[in-house]
Scaffold this active site. Structure first.
Site, PDB file in Angstrom:
ATOM      1  N   LYS A   1      -1.492  -8.557  15.836  1.00  0.00           N
ATOM      2  CA  LYS A   1      -0.740  -9.667  15.224  1.00  0.00           C
ATOM      3  C   LYS A   1      -1.257 -11.008  15.769  1.00  0.00           C
ATOM      4  CE  LYS A   1       2.362  -9.444  12.771  1.00  0.00           C
ATOM      5  NZ  LYS A   1       2.412  -9.383  11.279  1.00  0.00           N
TER       6      LYS A   1
ATOM      7  N   TYR B   1      -0.423  -3.278  18.918  1.00  0.00           N
ATOM      8  CA  TYR B   1       0.292  -3.919  17.811  1.00  0.00           C
ATOM      9  C   TYR B   1       0.294  -5.431  17.979  1.00  0.00           C
ATOM     10  CZ  TYR B   1       4.329  -5.954  15.412  1.00  0.00           C
ATOM     11  OH  TYR B   1       5.140  -6.776  14.669  1.00  0.00           O
ATOM     12  N   SER B   2       0.774  -5.899  19.147  1.00  0.00           N
ATOM     13  CA  SER B   2       0.912  -7.356  19.296  1.00  0.00           C
ATOM     14  C   SER B   2      -0.455  -8.032  19.351  1.00  0.00           C
ATOM     15  CB  SER B   2       1.777  -7.711  20.501  1.00  0.00           C
ATOM     16  OG  SER B   2       1.330  -7.085  21.664  1.00  0.00           O
TER      17      SER B   2
ATOM     18  N   GLU C   1       0.999  -2.777   9.866  1.00  0.00           N
ATOM     19  CA  GLU C   1       1.501  -1.668  10.667  1.00  0.00           C
ATOM     20  C   GLU C   1       2.376  -2.328  11.726  1.00  0.00           C
ATOM     21  OE1 GLU C   1       1.124   1.598  10.442  1.00  0.00           O
ATOM     22  OE2 GLU C   1      -0.086   1.469   8.639  1.00  0.00           O
TER      23      GLU C   1
ATOM     24  N   THR D   1       2.469   2.749   2.565  1.00  0.00           N
ATOM     25  CA  THR D   1       2.208   3.623   3.713  1.00  0.00           C
ATOM     26  C   THR D   1       3.507   4.379   3.997  1.00  0.00           C
ATOM     27  OG1 THR D   1       3.018   2.110   5.408  1.00  0.00           O
ATOM     28  CG2 THR D   1       0.726   1.807   4.685  1.00  0.00           C
TER      29      THR D   1
ATOM     30  N   ILE E   1      -3.983  -4.641   1.395  1.00  0.00           N
ATOM     31  CA  ILE E   1      -4.457  -6.014   1.636  1.00  0.00           C
ATOM     32  C   ILE E   1      -5.853  -6.043   2.283  1.00  0.00           C
ATOM     33  CG2 ILE E   1      -2.172  -7.116   1.728  1.00  0.00           C
ATOM     34  CD1 ILE E   1      -2.578  -7.213   4.853  1.00  0.00           C
TER      35      ILE E   1
ATOM     36  N   ALA F   1       0.824  -1.219   0.000  1.00  0.00           N
ATOM     37  CA  ALA F   1       0.000   0.000   0.000  1.00  0.00           C
ATOM     38  C   ALA F   1       0.853   1.263   0.000  1.00  0.00           C
ATOM     39  CB  ALA F   1      -0.930  -0.011   1.211  1.00  0.00           C
TER      40      ALA F   1
ATOM     41  N   THR G   1       5.261 -12.372  15.043  1.00  0.00           N
ATOM     42  CA  THR G   1       6.273 -11.813  15.924  1.00  0.00           C
ATOM     43  C   THR G   1       6.270 -12.501  17.295  1.00  0.00           C
ATOM     44  OG1 THR G   1       6.692  -9.828  17.264  1.00  0.00           O
ATOM     45  CG2 THR G   1       4.539  -9.985  16.298  1.00  0.00           C
ATOM     46  N   ASP G   2       7.417 -12.470  17.961  1.00  0.00           N
ATOM     47  CA  ASP G   2       7.484 -13.006  19.329  1.00  0.00           C
ATOM     48  C   ASP G   2       6.594 -12.202  20.283  1.00  0.00           C
ATOM     49  OD1 ASP G   2       9.049 -10.679  19.409  1.00  0.00           O
ATOM     50  OD2 ASP G   2      10.832 -11.656  20.263  1.00  0.00           O
ATOM     51  N   GLU G   3       6.211 -10.975  19.861  1.00  0.00           N
ATOM     52  CA  GLU G   3       5.468 -10.108  20.774  1.00  0.00           C
ATOM     53  C   GLU G   3       4.071 -10.644  21.084  1.00  0.00           C
ATOM     54  OE1 GLU G   3       6.009  -5.915  20.123  1.00  0.00           O
ATOM     55  OE2 GLU G   3       7.883  -6.252  19.056  1.00  0.00           O
TER      56      GLU G   3
HETATM   57  P1  NAD Z   1       7.585  -2.157   7.992  1.00  0.00           P
HETATM   58  O1  NAD Z   1       6.685  -1.260   8.780  1.00  0.00           O
HETATM   59  O2  NAD Z   1       8.972  -1.724   7.681  1.00  0.00           O
HETATM   60  O3  NAD Z   1       6.890  -2.494   6.584  1.00  0.00           O
HETATM   61  C1  NAD Z   1       5.533  -2.798   6.475  1.00  0.00           C
HETATM   62  C2  NAD Z   1       5.159  -2.750   4.989  1.00  0.00           C
HETATM   63  O4  NAD Z   1       3.786  -3.139   4.866  1.00  0.00           O
HETATM   64  C3  NAD Z   1       5.285  -1.365   4.365  1.00  0.00           C
HETATM   65  O5  NAD Z   1       5.889  -1.480   3.091  1.00  0.00           O
HETATM   66  C4  NAD Z   1       3.845  -0.900   4.240  1.00  0.00           C
HETATM   67  O6  NAD Z   1       3.648   0.002   3.158  1.00  0.00           O
HETATM   68  C5  NAD Z   1       3.114  -2.205   4.041  1.00  0.00           C
HETATM   69  N1  NAD Z   1       1.704  -2.160   4.467  1.00  0.00           N
HETATM   70  C6  NAD Z   1       1.203  -1.735   5.648  1.00  0.00           C
HETATM   71  N2  NAD Z   1      -0.120  -1.858   5.659  1.00  0.00           N
HETATM   72  C7  NAD Z   1      -0.476  -2.385   4.453  1.00  0.00           C
HETATM   73  C8  NAD Z   1      -1.709  -2.747   3.866  1.00  0.00           C
HETATM   74  N3  NAD Z   1      -2.877  -2.579   4.502  1.00  0.00           N
HETATM   75  N4  NAD Z   1      -1.700  -3.286   2.625  1.00  0.00           N
HETATM   76  C9  NAD Z   1      -0.530  -3.446   1.941  1.00  0.00           C
HETATM   77  N5  NAD Z   1       0.666  -3.097   2.453  1.00  0.00           N
HETATM   78  C10 NAD Z   1       0.692  -2.577   3.691  1.00  0.00           C
HETATM   79  O7  NAD Z   1       7.563  -3.526   8.777  1.00  0.00           O
HETATM   80  P2  NAD Z   1       8.705  -4.641   8.936  1.00  0.00           P
HETATM   81  O8  NAD Z   1       9.544  -4.302  10.104  1.00  0.00           O
HETATM   82  O9  NAD Z   1       9.325  -4.902   7.632  1.00  0.00           O
HETATM   83  O10 NAD Z   1       7.809  -5.889   9.359  1.00  0.00           O
HETATM   84  C11 NAD Z   1       7.242  -6.754   8.371  1.00  0.00           C
HETATM   85  C12 NAD Z   1       6.442  -7.839   9.059  1.00  0.00           C
HETATM   86  O11 NAD Z   1       7.274  -8.583   9.933  1.00  0.00           O
HETATM   87  C13 NAD Z   1       5.284  -7.295   9.904  1.00  0.00           C
HETATM   88  O12 NAD Z   1       4.178  -8.157   9.710  1.00  0.00           O
HETATM   89  C14 NAD Z   1       5.803  -7.402  11.326  1.00  0.00           C
HETATM   90  O13 NAD Z   1       4.748  -7.621  12.234  1.00  0.00           O
HETATM   91  C15 NAD Z   1       6.711  -8.627  11.236  1.00  0.00           C
HETATM   92  N6  NAD Z   1       7.837  -8.654  12.189  1.00  0.00           N
HETATM   93  C16 NAD Z   1       8.685  -7.580  12.282  1.00  0.00           C
HETATM   94  C17 NAD Z   1       9.767  -7.644  13.159  1.00  0.00           C
HETATM   95  C18 NAD Z   1      10.743  -6.497  13.268  1.00  0.00           C
HETATM   96  O14 NAD Z   1      11.631  -6.549  14.127  1.00  0.00           O
HETATM   97  N7  NAD Z   1      10.674  -5.478  12.432  1.00  0.00           N
HETATM   98  C19 NAD Z   1       9.975  -8.788  13.949  1.00  0.00           C
HETATM   99  C20 NAD Z   1       9.087  -9.856  13.820  1.00  0.00           C
HETATM  100  C21 NAD Z   1       8.021  -9.783  12.932  1.00  0.00           C
HETATM  101  P1  TYD Z   2      11.342  -1.121  18.873  1.00  0.00           P
HETATM  102  O1  TYD Z   2      12.486  -1.008  17.930  1.00  0.00           O
HETATM  103  O2  TYD Z   2      10.221  -0.150  18.746  1.00  0.00           O
HETATM  104  O3  TYD Z   2      10.814  -2.626  18.761  1.00  0.00           O
HETATM  105  P2  TYD Z   2       9.746  -3.418  19.693  1.00  0.00           P
HETATM  106  O4  TYD Z   2       9.045  -2.467  20.564  1.00  0.00           O
HETATM  107  O5  TYD Z   2       8.854  -4.009  18.673  1.00  0.00           O
HETATM  108  O6  TYD Z   2      10.560  -4.421  20.449  1.00  0.00           O
HETATM  109  O7  TYD Z   2      11.898  -1.012  20.341  1.00  0.00           O
HETATM  110  C1  TYD Z   2      12.878  -1.922  20.826  1.00  0.00           C
HETATM  111  C2  TYD Z   2      13.110  -1.606  22.278  1.00  0.00           C
HETATM  112  O8  TYD Z   2      13.708  -0.305  22.379  1.00  0.00           O
HETATM  113  C3  TYD Z   2      11.837  -1.537  23.107  1.00  0.00           C
HETATM  114  O9  TYD Z   2      12.093  -2.079  24.397  1.00  0.00           O
HETATM  115  C4  TYD Z   2      11.537  -0.057  23.210  1.00  0.00           C
HETATM  116  C5  TYD Z   2      12.919   0.562  23.193  1.00  0.00           C
HETATM  117  N1  TYD Z   2      13.004   1.906  22.598  1.00  0.00           N
HETATM  118  C6  TYD Z   2      13.615   2.955  23.296  1.00  0.00           C
HETATM  119  O10 TYD Z   2      14.080   2.786  24.445  1.00  0.00           O
HETATM  120  N2  TYD Z   2      13.670   4.180  22.719  1.00  0.00           N
HETATM  121  C7  TYD Z   2      13.158   4.425  21.476  1.00  0.00           C
HETATM  122  O11 TYD Z   2      13.221   5.591  20.996  1.00  0.00           O
HETATM  123  C8  TYD Z   2      12.562   3.354  20.765  1.00  0.00           C
HETATM  124  C9  TYD Z   2      11.989   3.554  19.384  1.00  0.00           C
HETATM  125  C10 TYD Z   2      12.518   2.092  21.355  1.00  0.00           C
END
Ligand code: NAD
Ligand code: TYD
Length: 346
Positions: free
Chosen positions: A153, A149-150, A83, A36, A60, A34, A124-126
């Site tokens: 998910k 968020y979690s 998101e 975003t 989606i 999308a 996610t583990d969350e």
């Molecule tokens: P991100 O926020 O960087 O990217 C999300 C992508 O999804 C973006 O390109 C956005 O445009 C797209 N998107 C959002 N809503 C949409 C919709 N309604 N339709 C189509 N596209 C849409 O996220 P990320 O960090 O790359 O995470 C990707 C996936 O992995 C997520 O599902 C997240 O829950 C999961 N995940 C992330 C982490 C992490 O540490 N980043 C860890 C475990 C799982």
């Molecule tokens: P984040 O990268 O947002 O991932 P998640 O919350 O999904 O684990 O944050 C990782 C950890 O870092 C979390 O314990 C929150 C902390 N955090 C800060 O202390 N300062 C910040 O500015 C941010 C973005 C996160």
């Protein structure tokens, strides 16, 4: 195989698309995103003209957009679209329910109609909630999500499970720990802190900085997801984790040390609401069944990542300014989400 990758313009999705096109050049990838604030086609500039790569701008949660992608013929789905930032979910939970829960259901329905060979939900583990000082999450740990968020998910995971149980959709759920690496949007801990430190600005650490996360390089995550897509036993959940637990303060101190910046840049700020204390993964199942193991040690991975942000200043300056959004809105029409670009701290 033609793989529908949703959210492929985001951090992990773009790394995954690059991984598939490199490791499986016979496959085709359709990227449905999308665009975003977190989706950026610049993340895929190097594969833009690959004839095995196709991009569709779409949401989606919109059946018409999803149908358009499925009309190309889809054998496997990997759902990254979501998101993904906890702080944003605290401010605006609704967008999370729409994309993460409703969006997953729309996608599942289309996958069921299309009789795909495999649907992989990237979770996610969350969803497991927060750990005390001891113990690890296994695939049997009950879901106990604590943030909007979690919770969104976890809701999606249960819908995916239900489509397997009710309709026999062949599926897997992967649950991964915190990722780091190139192209991560600078609102998440590691890129945000690198960028703040480079500008000699304060590094905002929530609470006492003792919350623990289990860090995994995005490339290791992508390899795990891909193994699950191709060889995961239908119906199974697989944890993916780095066995690299560190407090946030340890991570921040390491970034400062790597950049030769003073610890005095650390600024303790108000804690995140409902802040989970500790995440740690037991990923034995994916190792035992599919032979997956992390390959990138954190000390090397973090150095490479810091170097990447040093060498891609233009990328993150554009990302933070929101400039790229205007560009893609012009090319592909208006964005579906109107969340502002840019990290939390300035
Ligand atoms: P991100 O926020 O960087 O990217 C999300 C992508 O999804 C973006 O390109 C956005 O445009 C797209 N998107 C959002 N809503 C949409 C919709 N309604 N339709 C189509 N596209 C849409 O996220 P990320 O960090 O790359 O995470 C990707 C996936 O992995 C997520 O599902 C997240 O829950 C999961 N995940 C992330 C982490 C992490 O540490 N980043 C860890 C475990 C799982
Ligand atoms: P984040 O990268 O947002 O991932 P998640 O919350 O999904 O684990 O944050 C990782 C950890 O870092 C979390 O314990 C929150 C902390 N955090 C800060 O202390 N300062 C910040 O500015 C941010 C973005 C996160």
């Amino acid at each position: 195989m033609r793989i529908l990758v949703t959210g492929g313009a985001g951090f992990i999705g773009s790394n995954y698309i690059r991984y598939v096109l490199r490791e499986h050049p016979e496959d085709e990838v359709i990227n449905l995103d999308a665009l975003t604030y977190a989706g950026n086609l610049e993340n895929l500039h190097d594969v833009e003209y690959n004839s095995h790569y196709h991009f569709i701008k779409g949401d989606i949660a919109r059946p018409d957009d999803v149908s358009k992608a499925f009309s190309l013929g889809v054998h496997g789905v990997v759902n990254f679209a979501a998101e993904s930032h906890v702080d944003r979910s605290i401010l605006n939970p609704e967008a999370f329910i729409r994309s993460n829960v409703l969006g997953t259901q729309v996608l599942l329905e289309a996958a069921r109609q299309a009789k795909v060979d495999k649907f992989v939900q990237v979770s996610t583990d969350e969803v497991y909630g927060s750990l005390g000082e001891q113990g690890y999450f296994t695939e049997e740990t009950p879901l106990a999500a604590n943030s909007p968020y979690s919770a969104s998910k976890a809701g999606a995971d249960l819908l995916v499970r239900a489509y397997g149980q009710t309709y026999g959709l062949p599926l897997n759920i992967t649950r991964c720990s915190n990722n780091y690496g190139p192209y991560q949007f600078p609102e998440k801990l590691i890129p945000l802190m690198i960028i703040q430190a480079l500008a000699d600005k304060p590094l905002p650490v929530y609470g006492d900085g003792q919350n623990v996360r289990d860090w995994l390089h995005v490339e290791d995550h992508c390899r795990g997801v891909d193994m699950v897509l191709r060889r995961g036993r239908p119906g199974e959940v697989y944890n993916i984790g780095g066995h690299h637990e560190r407090t946030n303060l340890e991570i921040v101190n390491q970034i400062l040390a790597e950049l030769g910046k003073p610890l005095s840049l650390v600024q303790f700020v108000q804690d995140r609401l409902g802040h989970d204390r500790r995440y740690a993964m037991n990923a034995d199942k994916i190792t035992r069944e599919l032979g997956w193991q992390p390959q990138i040690d954190f000390p090397i991975g973090i150095q490479q990542t810091i170097r990447w942000y040093l060498e891609h200043r233009e990328w993150w300056e554009r990302v933070r300014s929101g400039e790229y959004q205007e560009y893609f809105a012009h090319q592909y029409g208006d964005r579906t989400e109107n969340t502002p670009a840019g990290g939390r701290a300035e």
